[in-house]
Design a protein around this motif. Sequence first.
Motif, PDB file in Angstrom:
ATOM      1  N   ARG A   1      40.874  34.610 -35.778  1.00  0.00           N
ATOM      2  CA  ARG A   1      39.700  34.234 -35.270  1.00  0.00           C
ATOM      3  C   ARG A   1      38.913  35.378 -34.697  1.00  0.00           C
ATOM      4  O   ARG A   1      37.874  35.819 -34.692  1.00  0.00           O
ATOM      5  N   LYS A   2      39.925  36.222 -33.761  1.00  0.00           N
ATOM      6  CA  LYS A   2      39.473  37.448 -33.168  1.00  0.00           C
ATOM      7  C   LYS A   2      39.016  38.498 -34.037  1.00  0.00           C
ATOM      8  O   LYS A   2      37.935  39.153 -33.840  1.00  0.00           O
TER       9      LYS A   2
ATOM     10  N   GLU B   1      35.233  32.687 -36.355  1.00  0.00           N
ATOM     11  CA  GLU B   1      35.560  31.442 -36.750  1.00  0.00           C
ATOM     12  C   GLU B   1      35.124  30.897 -38.084  1.00  0.00           C
ATOM     13  O   GLU B   1      34.572  31.536 -38.880  1.00  0.00           O
ATOM     14  N   GLN B   2      35.844  29.641 -38.385  1.00  0.00           N
ATOM     15  CA  GLN B   2      35.521  29.228 -39.881  1.00  0.00           C
ATOM     16  C   GLN B   2      35.867  30.039 -40.997  1.00  0.00           C
ATOM     17  O   GLN B   2      34.852  30.394 -41.754  1.00  0.00           O
TER      18      GLN B   2
ATOM     19  N   PRO C   1      33.451  34.831 -42.670  1.00  0.00           N
ATOM     20  CA  PRO C   1      32.874  33.744 -41.915  1.00  0.00           C
ATOM     21  C   PRO C   1      32.459  32.859 -43.079  1.00  0.00           C
ATOM     22  O   PRO C   1      31.838  33.320 -43.986  1.00  0.00           O
TER      23      PRO C   1
END
Length: 282
Positions: A182-183, A187-188, A278
């Motif tokens: 995520r970092k 996200e996603q 993403p």
Amino acid sequence: MFERFRRSVELTKASLAVLRADRELLIYPLISFVGVALVSISFAVPFLVTGAFTRTTESGVDPVTLALGFAYYVVIYTVIFFFNTALVGAAMIRLDGGNPTLSDGFRIAASRLPAIIGYAALAATVGMVLRAISERVGLLGQLVVGLIGFAWNVATFLVVPVLVVEGVGPVEAIKRSAGLLRKTWGEQLIGNVGIGLVFGLLTLGVFIVGGLLVALLASISGLLALVAVVALIVAVAILALVGSAVGGIFTASLYRYATTGDAGPMFQTETVAAAFRPKGSR
């Protein structure tokens, strides 16, 4: 699609460059494959003795079958994760500029054995639960279960290198893996490269060419056709070994990029940076 395949080929080439520098890395997946085969054979005996196969077919899963199945998956995953940890550990040494030996990988994996067993138990639990749910729901439910399984695979993508480098427990390793993804990529996430795709296409090509060759030789000599079949099996096995080793090396480079911003001397940073993207972006 073409751009994704191009990235996959580039990352495969970079991983193969690491493998050429340390060909002994192939030993880890080789022993892993042998170990999985031996474990499967050894578990076939209690399954047959207890009649678990028959009971599963006739009346669903009973406690004995469930316990045997869970034990089987835990042992199988432990074997796979142990040798994958050894592979990734040795690859990390190479990416850091060192010259790893087989014993280095085994030493790293042995030192992480409790965490490996714990992670194997978690993976077995998740796998069995998702499979049980999938067998009891309709098509829509199976699609949902598939998405959950995909999310699990993404979240745990960096678990092995986390175990190798950071020495944390299995639960913390899963959290750390998901957090790093995520970092670094947001996200996603969805996968934007597929080394498995490259080796899948290579394997398909070998099957097609090998099948045609077997058919041709069968019209000439049964013995020649048998030799061709053996050669085909060996070729597919070699591809599987190389693909497994390359996958472990790629995972190590991805972790290195996520934690340091540098994927390693044999990898192009921008290509590794595009390994995930993403959802919805191009």
